[in-house]
Design an enzyme around this catalytic site. Structure first.
Site, PDB file in Angstrom:
ATOM      1  N   CYS A 110       6.512  -8.458  11.798  1.00 51.70           N
ATOM      2  CA  CYS A 110       6.687  -7.223  10.759  1.00 51.70           C
ATOM      3  C   CYS A 110       8.275  -6.892  10.787  1.00 51.70           C
ATOM      4  CB  CYS A 110       5.787  -6.056  11.495  1.00 51.70           C
ATOM      5  SG  CYS A 110       6.266  -4.591  10.478  1.00 51.70           S
ATOM      6  N   LYS A 140       3.431  22.095  -8.876  1.00 55.39           N
ATOM      7  CA  LYS A 140       2.369  22.020  -7.965  1.00 55.39           C
ATOM      8  C   LYS A 140       2.875  22.661  -6.535  1.00 55.39           C
ATOM      9  CE  LYS A 140      -0.088  18.071  -9.880  1.00 55.39           C
ATOM     10  NZ  LYS A 140      -0.687  16.915  -9.602  1.00 55.39           N
ATOM     11  N   ASP A 157      -0.062   9.138  -4.073  1.00 58.00           N
ATOM     12  CA  ASP A 157      -0.798   8.219  -5.061  1.00 58.00           C
ATOM     13  C   ASP A 157      -0.290   6.818  -5.139  1.00 58.00           C
ATOM     14  OD1 ASP A 157       1.232   8.984  -6.759  1.00 58.00           O
ATOM     15  OD2 ASP A 157      -0.064   9.851  -8.033  1.00 58.00           O
ATOM     16  N   CYS A 178      -6.013   7.078 -10.407  1.00 61.97           N
ATOM     17  CA  CYS A 178      -6.776   8.019 -10.702  1.00 61.97           C
ATOM     18  C   CYS A 178      -6.841   8.262 -12.180  1.00 61.97           C
ATOM     19  CB  CYS A 178      -6.837   9.374 -10.139  1.00 61.97           C
ATOM     20  SG  CYS A 178      -6.805   9.433  -8.189  1.00 61.97           S
ATOM     21  N   CYS A 202       8.400  -2.506  11.704  1.00 64.19           N
ATOM     22  CA  CYS A 202       8.133  -2.100  13.108  1.00 64.19           C
ATOM     23  C   CYS A 202       8.734  -2.869  14.379  1.00 64.19           C
ATOM     24  CB  CYS A 202       6.864  -1.436  13.522  1.00 64.19           C
ATOM     25  SG  CYS A 202       5.597  -2.747  13.545  1.00 64.19           S
ATOM     26  N   VAL A 243      10.181  12.543  -3.844  1.00 68.85           N
ATOM     27  CA  VAL A 243      10.648  11.705  -2.495  1.00 68.85           C
ATOM     28  C   VAL A 243      11.262  10.239  -2.648  1.00 68.85           C
ATOM     29  CG1 VAL A 243       9.854  11.012  -0.241  1.00 68.85           C
ATOM     30  CG2 VAL A 243       9.099  13.174  -1.193  1.00 68.85           C
TER      31      VAL A 243
END
Length: 342
Positions: free
Chosen positions: A241, A83, A127, A184, A244, A107
Site C-alpha cells: 500500500c 449547510k 459524497d 445521488c 499506510c 476540504v
C-alpha cells in the site's frame, strides 16, 4: 440539573456508563460533509454529548436536500443558508452545552491537515472518492482513526479504519474509480438508507470514544432487496500500500497524478476540469447514465446537459469537463461531485 443528567438513559447502558459519558464530553470529533450522512451523524453525536464537534461543508441548502438531510427545513432552503451554518443553528437548539464549530469550506489538500489534525476521530459524511482518499492520507499521517460511510440508491456501506491497526481505505480500494460514478443526483438515494448508514457511523464513533470494541468489518447493505454482506477487515493490510505502508501521501501532493485540475476560464464564467489521468469515455454510456436525472444531448465528441437553471455542463470524450454558468471553483467542484462523480 447536572450536565450528566440529560444523558441518564445513555449512562444506564453499562458499556458506556458515567465514565464513558465523561469521555464523550471531552471528545473532539470532525464530521466532513453536512449532507444526508453528515446531518444524521451530527444529530446523534450532539444528542449523545460529544463535547466538541467540527462540522465542515462547502454547499448551501437546496429544496431537494430536504428528502433526506434531516437537520434542514424549507426556510433554510429559501434563505440559501450554508449547510454548516443551518446545521449548527439546529444542533445548538438540540444541545446548547456542547461546542459546534461550523466551517464553510471545501476540504482539499490546502486545508485538510489544518482542519483535521488535533481531532480524536474523523467521520466521513462526504459524497466522493477523492475526498475520502484525502481523508485517508491525513488520518494515516497523524494517526487519527476515521469512520467511512457511503450511500447511493438503495445501497450503503460503512467501516472503521484505524491507522496501524486495520487496513486503510487505500488498502481496501487501491485505485480511484475510472469513468463516471453513480451519485445521488444521477441515480437517487433513499432517505431510510442514509439514516441507517449515518446511524451506524455515529454508533461506531461513540464506541471508539468510550474505548469499546468497534466492528472489524466492512459492512454493506441494500435496503430495497434487504441483503447484507460483511467483509472482515481486521487483517489484510496491503503490504504494498502506497499510503499506510510506504507513507506516500499522493492526495496531499499537488504534483500527484491523482489531483484533478480546476481552472476558472478568464471572462467566460466557466470552470474547466481536467482529468487526473488521460482516458477515453464511452459517450453513449455517459448519456445513458444521465438520462434519468436530466436531459442530455450530444454527438460523437461531447455530451451536454443542463442540470440546474443557469448551469450547463459539457463532458468531452477525453473526460475533460466544462462547467458553464459559474467561475467559482468551489461551486464547480460541488456540481462536478453531484453530477459526474469520479
Amino acid at each position: 440539573m447536572s450536565n450528566l443528567e440529560r444523558y441518564s438513559r445513555q449512562i444506564l447502558f453499562r458499556a458506556i456508563g458515567e465514565e464513558g459519558q465523561k469521555k464523550l464530553l471531552k471528545a473532539r470529533v470532525v464530521v466532513i460533509g453536512a449532507g444526508a450522512l453528515g446531518t444524521v451523524i451530527a444529530n446523534h453525536l450532539v444528542r449523545s454529548g460529544v463535547g466538541y464537534l467540527r462540522l465542515i461543508d462547502r454547499d448551501v441548502v437546496e429544496l431537494s436536500n430536504l428528502q433526506r438531510q434531516t437537520l434542514f427545513d424549507e426556510e433554510d432552503a429559501e434563505l440559501n443558508l450554508p449547510k454548516a451554518i443551518a446545521a449548527q443553528k439546529r444542533l445548538n437548539k438540540i444541545n446548547s452545552s456542547i461546542k459546534v464549530d461550523a466551517v464553510i469550506a471545501d476540504v482539499n489538500l490546502d486545508n485538510a491537515e489544518e482542519l483535521i489534525n488535533g481531532m480524536d476521530i474523523i467521520v466521513d459524511g462526504t459524497d466522493n472518492f477523492m475526498t475520502r482518499f484525502l481523508i485517508n492520507d491525513v488520518a494515516i499521517k497523524y494517526g487519527i482513526p476515521w469512520i467511512h460511510g457511503a450511500a447511493v440508491s438503495s445501497r450503503g456501506m460503512f467501516a472503521v479504519i484505524k491507522p496501524g491497526i486495520t487496513p486503510c481505505y487505500r488498502c481496501l480500494f487501491p485505485d480511484v474509480p475510472e469513468g463516471l460514478g453513480e451519485t445521488c443526483d444521477t441515480v437517487g438515494v433513499l432517505s431510510p438508507l442514509t439514516d441507517i448508514i449515518g446511524s451506524f457511523q455515529a454508533m461506531e464513533t461513540i464506541k471508539y470514544l468510550v474505548d469499546a470494541k468497534t466492528t472489524p468489518n466492512l459492512e454493506q447493505i441494500d435496503i430495497w432487496d434487504m441483503t447484507t454482506m460483511q467483509m472482515d477487515i481486521s487483517q489484510g493490510q496491503n503490504p504494498n500500500c502506497p499510503a499506510c505502508v510506504e507513507r506516500r501521501f499522493d492526495f496531499l501532493d499537488r504534483s500527484s497524478e491523482h489531483q484533478a485540475s480546476y481552472i476558472s476560464l478568464c471572462g467566460r464564467n466557466t470552470v474547466q476540469v481536467n482529468p487526473r489521468r488521460k482516458r477515453e469515455l464511452d459517450l453513449k454510456k455517459v448519456r445513458a447514465r444521465l438520462v434519468n436525472s436530466t436531459q442530455a444531448a450530444g454527438n460523437d465528441f461531447l455530451v451536454r446537459f443542463s442540470p440546474e437553471e443557469g448551469i450547463s455542463i459539457v463532458i468531452f470524450k477525453d473526460a475533460r469537463v466544462l462547467i458553464h454558468g459559474t467561475n467559482n471553483i468551489v461551486r464547480a467542484k460541488s456540481l462536478y461531485a453531484k453530477y459526474i462523480g469520479e
